[in-house]
Motif scaffolding. Structure first.
Motif, short mmCIF file in Angstrom:
data_model
loop_
_atom_site.label_atom_id
_atom_site.label_comp_id
_atom_site.label_asym_id
_atom_site.label_seq_id
_atom_site.Cartn_x
_atom_site.Cartn_y
_atom_site.Cartn_z
N LEU A 168 0.85 -1.20 0.00
CA LEU A 168 0.00 0.00 0.00
C LEU A 168 0.88 1.24 0.00
O LEU A 168 1.77 1.37 0.84
CB LEU A 168 -0.90 -0.01 1.24
N GLU A 169 0.59 2.15 -0.91
CA GLU A 169 1.42 3.34 -1.03
C GLU A 169 0.64 4.57 -0.55
O GLU A 169 -0.50 4.78 -0.94
CB GLU A 169 1.81 3.51 -2.50
N ILE A 170 1.27 5.36 0.28
CA ILE A 170 0.63 6.59 0.78
C ILE A 170 1.56 7.75 0.47
O ILE A 170 2.73 7.73 0.84
CB ILE A 170 0.39 6.52 2.30
N LEU A 171 1.02 8.74 -0.20
CA LEU A 171 1.84 9.92 -0.50
C LEU A 171 1.32 11.11 0.31
O LEU A 171 0.13 11.41 0.30
CB LEU A 171 1.79 10.23 -2.00
N PHE A 172 2.22 11.73 1.05
CA PHE A 172 1.82 12.84 1.92
C PHE A 172 2.16 14.18 1.29
O PHE A 172 3.23 14.35 0.70
CB PHE A 172 2.52 12.73 3.28
N ASP A 196 0.78 -6.29 2.83
CA ASP A 196 2.06 -6.92 3.21
C ASP A 196 3.09 -5.87 3.58
O ASP A 196 4.00 -6.12 4.36
CB ASP A 196 2.59 -7.75 2.03
N LYS A 197 2.97 -4.71 2.97
CA LYS A 197 3.96 -3.67 3.17
C LYS A 197 3.28 -2.31 3.00
O LYS A 197 2.31 -2.20 2.23
CB LYS A 197 5.02 -3.83 2.08
N ILE A 198 3.79 -1.31 3.71
CA ILE A 198 3.25 0.04 3.53
C ILE A 198 4.42 0.93 3.12
O ILE A 198 5.47 0.92 3.76
CB ILE A 198 2.62 0.56 4.83
N GLU A 234 5.25 -4.13 7.75
CA GLU A 234 6.50 -3.50 7.35
C GLU A 234 6.18 -2.11 6.78
O GLU A 234 5.33 -1.97 5.91
CB GLU A 234 7.18 -4.37 6.29
N ILE A 235 6.89 -1.12 7.29
CA ILE A 235 6.64 0.25 6.81
C ILE A 235 7.95 0.85 6.33
O ILE A 235 8.93 0.84 7.06
CB ILE A 235 6.04 1.12 7.93
#
Ligand code: SF4
Length: 319
Positions: A168-172, A196-198, A234-235
């Motif tokens: 999962l991708e988060i753009l701030f 599974d991963k951020i 996992e981040i």
């Protein structure tokens, strides 16, 4: 070649051969940070934008000439799940023994047909920049018929059936989706999705709207630490290239043009990706500039080269 670009070194996927199956610029979102350019066709209608046989032929004719490839990635000039042939194309690419990844904004994963198509991929990387209505509308500026709740549940339901990896991708963006309240809503959504991963990122290329500002590394780190303390996942913080392409065999000028048409790049990135020195790059850029194929502009104190004037001039929907 019209549909393939790269292989491009990607920190996340190694050497990634991109397939662009969406015309510029069809998307279900109008993200303020989009590096592709302004959405000119805000849509949730799935279509065959191109003759699928043409994409397959280009892949088949060129794949043997492109050197080492770690992943074939569906992405490009808009939202790839809007192309209704994506499932067939994933199967086609996998038939050649390649691993596939899909970079998607995740807005259509609640649809059964999209879900069925993407279940075939090895890695699905949806983005979720906000889990509260206000900042979702502000940062992604979605098609009016899209519902955030439906999108979050769609990504979660998809992941429950998916046997591959979901990152999962988060753009701030500074002041838009980075408050404590925003991050708390994101954490609740992530618990539901269980990726599974951020991967956390911020604006690091020229955005569609010039006021979209990057977060400092310190602030991004604080958000990552906050998430780590509350989530069992996992981040990581992403951004930049860290692997060189050893086997780039496509004509360099064509390859550079294709890349800057998809994504603005700095000179340093172009030299590193294409293994060329400053003089060679300047000669190429000079020719592009005279032919009206490349444009230069600054963002965040860095100079970028883009292949589309539209990205600079802001041609597209009104903001
Ligand atoms: S960042 Fe992705 S989802 Fe957002 S407008 Fe650009 S192409 Fe669409």
């Amino acid at each position: 070649m019209d549909f393939l670009f790269g292989p491009v070194p990607s920190r996340r996927l190694g050497l990634s051969l991109g397939i662009n199956i969406i015309p510029f610029k069809v998307c279900s979102y109008r993200c303020i940070y989009c590096e592709v350019g302004k959405t000119t066709d805000l849509s949730i209608e799935r279509k065959s934008f191109f003759e699928v046989e043409l994409i397959e032929k280009e892949f088949k004719d060129n794949i043997g000439k492109l050197g080492k490839i770690d992943f074939v990635t569906f992405s490009g000039s808009g939202e790839p799940t809007l192309n209704k042939d994506i499932g067939r194309l994933i199967d086609f690419v996998k038939g050649f023994g390649y691993r596939t990844a899909v970079l998607t904004n995740g807005s259509l994963l609640w649809r059964e047909d999209v879900k069925r198509d993407l279940l075939r991929a090895d890695i699905v990387i949806p983005s979720l920049d906000a889990a509260d209505e206000d900042s979702f509308k502000k940062i992604n500026r979605p098609h009016p018929s899209l519902s955030l709740t439906k999108i979050i549940h769609g990504i979660a339901d998809f992941n429950h059936s998916f046997s591959g990896q979901m990152w999962l991708e988060i753009l701030f963006v500074e002041g838009v989706n980075d408050s404590k309240r925003n991050v708390k809503a994101l954490i609740d959504a992530i618990k539901l999705i269980n990726p599974d991963k951020i991967q956390l990122g911020t604006v690091d290329r020229p955005p569609t709207l010039p006021w979209a500002e990057k977060l400092s590394f310190e602030k991004l780190n604080l958000i990552a630490d906050n998430m780590r303390s509350k989530l069992n996942a996992e981040i990581e913080i992403i951004g930049g290239f860290d692997k060189e392409n050893e086997e780039f065999e496509e004509d360099k000028e064509r390859a550079i043009l294709k890349l800057i048409n998809i994504r603005p790049c700095s000179r340093v990135e172009l030299m590193k990706i294409f293994k060329i020195d400053k003089k060679e790059l300047e000669n190429i850029l000079d020719r592009f500039s005279k032919e009206g194929k490349a444009f230069e502009y600054s963002y965040g104190g860095k100079d970028f080269i883009t292949g589309s004037m539209a990205r600079i001039a802001g041609i597209g929907l009104e903001d």
